[in-house]
Design a protein around this motif. Structure first.
Motif, PDB file in Angstrom:
ATOM      1  N   MET A  89       0.834  -1.186   0.000  1.00 36.67           N
ATOM      2  CA  MET A  89       0.000   0.000   0.000  1.00 36.67           C
ATOM      3  C   MET A  89       0.875   1.245   0.000  1.00 36.67           C
ATOM      4  N   ARG A  90       0.299   2.332  -0.385  1.00 37.78           N
ATOM      5  CA  ARG A  90       1.064   3.562  -0.548  1.00 37.78           C
ATOM      6  C   ARG A  90       0.868   4.496   0.643  1.00 37.78           C
ATOM      7  N   HIS A  91       1.215   3.994   1.808  1.00 37.99           N
ATOM      8  CA  HIS A  91       0.988   4.770   3.023  1.00 37.99           C
ATOM      9  C   HIS A  91       1.777   6.071   3.055  1.00 37.99           C
ATOM     10  N   LYS A  92       2.888   6.143   2.360  1.00 40.71           N
ATOM     11  CA  LYS A  92       3.683   7.373   2.362  1.00 40.71           C
ATOM     12  C   LYS A  92       2.885   8.544   1.799  1.00 40.71           C
ATOM     13  N   LEU A  93       2.129   8.298   0.757  1.00 39.87           N
ATOM     14  CA  LEU A  93       1.324   9.369   0.166  1.00 39.87           C
ATOM     15  C   LEU A  93       0.239   9.813   1.151  1.00 39.87           C
ATOM     16  N   ARG A  94      -0.352   8.872   1.840  1.00 41.38           N
ATOM     17  CA  ARG A  94      -1.363   9.217   2.842  1.00 41.38           C
ATOM     18  C   ARG A  94      -0.736  10.006   3.990  1.00 41.38           C
ATOM     19  N   ARG A  95       0.436   9.580   4.445  1.00 42.52           N
ATOM     20  CA  ARG A  95       1.125  10.315   5.516  1.00 42.52           C
ATOM     21  C   ARG A  95       1.475  11.729   5.076  1.00 42.52           C
ATOM     22  N   MET A  96       1.828  11.884   3.814  1.00 41.11           N
ATOM     23  CA  MET A  96       2.136  13.202   3.276  1.00 41.11           C
ATOM     24  C   MET A  96       0.907  14.111   3.395  1.00 41.11           C
ATOM     25  N   ARG A  97      -0.254  13.558   3.066  1.00 34.77           N
ATOM     26  CA  ARG A  97      -1.496  14.320   3.164  1.00 34.77           C
ATOM     27  C   ARG A  97      -1.827  14.631   4.617  1.00 34.77           C
ATOM     28  N   GLU A  98      -1.734  13.632   5.465  1.00 35.56           N
ATOM     29  CA  GLU A  98      -2.090  13.807   6.869  1.00 35.56           C
ATOM     30  C   GLU A  98      -1.132  14.751   7.595  1.00 35.56           C
ATOM     31  N   ALA A  99       0.133  14.778   7.194  1.00 34.45           N
ATOM     32  CA  ALA A  99       1.110  15.685   7.802  1.00 34.45           C
ATOM     33  C   ALA A  99       0.735  17.148   7.570  1.00 34.45           C
ATOM     34  N   ARG A 100      -0.027  17.385   6.528  1.00 38.43           N
ATOM     35  CA  ARG A 100      -0.487  18.735   6.218  1.00 38.43           C
ATOM     36  C   ARG A 100      -1.900  18.987   6.757  1.00 38.43           C
ATOM     37  N   ALA A 101      -2.423  17.998   7.458  1.00 31.85           N
ATOM     38  CA  ALA A 101      -3.773  18.058   8.038  1.00 31.85           C
ATOM     39  C   ALA A 101      -4.839  18.292   6.967  1.00 31.85           C
ATOM     40  N   PHE A 102      -4.617  17.695   5.781  1.00 35.92           N
ATOM     41  CA  PHE A 102      -5.591  17.787   4.693  1.00 35.92           C
ATOM     42  C   PHE A 102      -6.479  16.557   4.715  1.00 35.92           C
ATOM     43  N   SER A 103      -7.758  16.763   4.512  1.00 39.29           N
ATOM     44  CA  SER A 103      -8.669  15.639   4.294  1.00 39.29           C
ATOM     45  C   SER A 103      -8.630  15.291   2.810  1.00 39.29           C
ATOM     46  N   LEU A 104      -9.199  14.165   2.467  1.00 38.88           N
ATOM     47  CA  LEU A 104      -9.308  13.809   1.052  1.00 38.88           C
ATOM     48  C   LEU A 104     -10.093  14.871   0.294  1.00 38.88           C
ATOM     49  N   LEU A 105     -11.139  15.407   0.918  1.00 39.67           N
ATOM     50  CA  LEU A 105     -11.937  16.452   0.273  1.00 39.67           C
ATOM     51  C   LEU A 105     -11.115  17.716   0.021  1.00 39.67           C
ATOM     52  N   GLU A 106     -10.265  18.075   0.980  1.00 37.02           N
ATOM     53  CA  GLU A 106      -9.429  19.267   0.786  1.00 37.02           C
ATOM     54  C   GLU A 106      -8.429  19.077  -0.353  1.00 37.02           C
TER      55      GLU A 106
ATOM     56  N   ILE B  37       6.284  13.111  -5.001  1.00 39.64           N
ATOM     57  CA  ILE B  37       5.022  12.381  -5.098  1.00 39.64           C
ATOM     58  C   ILE B  37       5.274  10.995  -5.659  1.00 39.64           C
ATOM     59  N   ARG B  38       6.057  10.922  -6.714  1.00 39.33           N
ATOM     60  CA  ARG B  38       6.380   9.628  -7.326  1.00 39.33           C
ATOM     61  C   ARG B  38       7.038   8.698  -6.306  1.00 39.33           C
ATOM     62  N   ALA B  39       7.983   9.224  -5.529  1.00 36.52           N
ATOM     63  CA  ALA B  39       8.680   8.414  -4.524  1.00 36.52           C
ATOM     64  C   ALA B  39       7.717   7.934  -3.442  1.00 36.52           C
ATOM     65  N   ALA B  40       6.730   8.755  -3.092  1.00 39.47           N
ATOM     66  CA  ALA B  40       5.757   8.372  -2.067  1.00 39.47           C
ATOM     67  C   ALA B  40       4.828   7.266  -2.559  1.00 39.47           C
ATOM     68  N   CYS B  41       4.747   7.092  -3.860  1.00 37.03           N
ATOM     69  CA  CYS B  41       3.866   6.078  -4.433  1.00 37.03           C
ATOM     70  C   CYS B  41       4.573   4.769  -4.744  1.00 37.03           C
ATOM     71  N   VAL B  42       5.880   4.757  -4.702  1.00 37.92           N
ATOM     72  CA  VAL B  42       6.623   3.553  -5.053  1.00 37.92           C
ATOM     73  C   VAL B  42       6.486   2.526  -3.943  1.00 37.92           C
ATOM     74  N   VAL B  43       6.048   1.341  -4.313  1.00 37.38           N
ATOM     75  CA  VAL B  43       5.931   0.238  -3.380  1.00 37.38           C
ATOM     76  C   VAL B  43       7.196  -0.600  -3.503  1.00 37.38           C
ATOM     77  N   PRO B  44       7.933  -0.751  -2.390  1.00 34.70           N
ATOM     78  CA  PRO B  44       9.170  -1.543  -2.475  1.00 34.70           C
ATOM     79  C   PRO B  44       8.892  -2.945  -2.983  1.00 34.70           C
ATOM     80  N   ASP B  45       9.819  -3.475  -3.726  1.00 31.55           N
ATOM     81  CA  ASP B  45       9.702  -4.834  -4.256  1.00 31.55           C
ATOM     82  C   ASP B  45       9.980  -5.806  -3.121  1.00 31.55           C
ATOM     83  N   GLU B  46       8.937  -6.453  -2.627  1.00 31.40           N
ATOM     84  CA  GLU B  46       9.078  -7.345  -1.480  1.00 31.40           C
ATOM     85  C   GLU B  46       9.916  -8.583  -1.817  1.00 31.40           C
TER      86      GLU B  46
END
Length: 72
Positions: free
Chosen positions: A1-18, A60-69
């Motif tokens: 999952m791309r939790h980094k992108l979500r953390r990026m959003r949450e660190a700015r206190a943005f909701s999905l709607l914002e 943004i691209r780096a936040a979306c990269v899922v490491p190759d398990e």
């Protein structure tokens, strides 16, 4: 999952709607990226999210990269 992108959003206190309102992307598109249901964004989407978060498209691209398990 791309939790980094979500953390990026949450660190700015943005909701999905914002983020949707600021970027012009749909809530569904943003959620799909955050959950890894959509591949790495390209072009316009990268630029819109980068502008919204105040980062570079490469960030943004780096936040979306899922490491190759399989490499672990």
């Amino acid at each position: 999952m791309r939790h980094k992108l979500r953390r990026m959003r949450e660190a700015r206190a943005f909701s999905l709607l914002e983020v949707s309102a600021r970027s012009g992307l749909t809530v569904n598109s943003i959620w799909n990226l955050e959950m890894g249901k959509t591949r790495i964004p390209r072009g316009r989407t990268l630029r819109l999210l980068a502008k919204c978060y105040g980062v570079t498209p490469d960030d943004i691209r780096a936040a979306c990269v899922v490491p190759d398990e399989s490499a672990a």
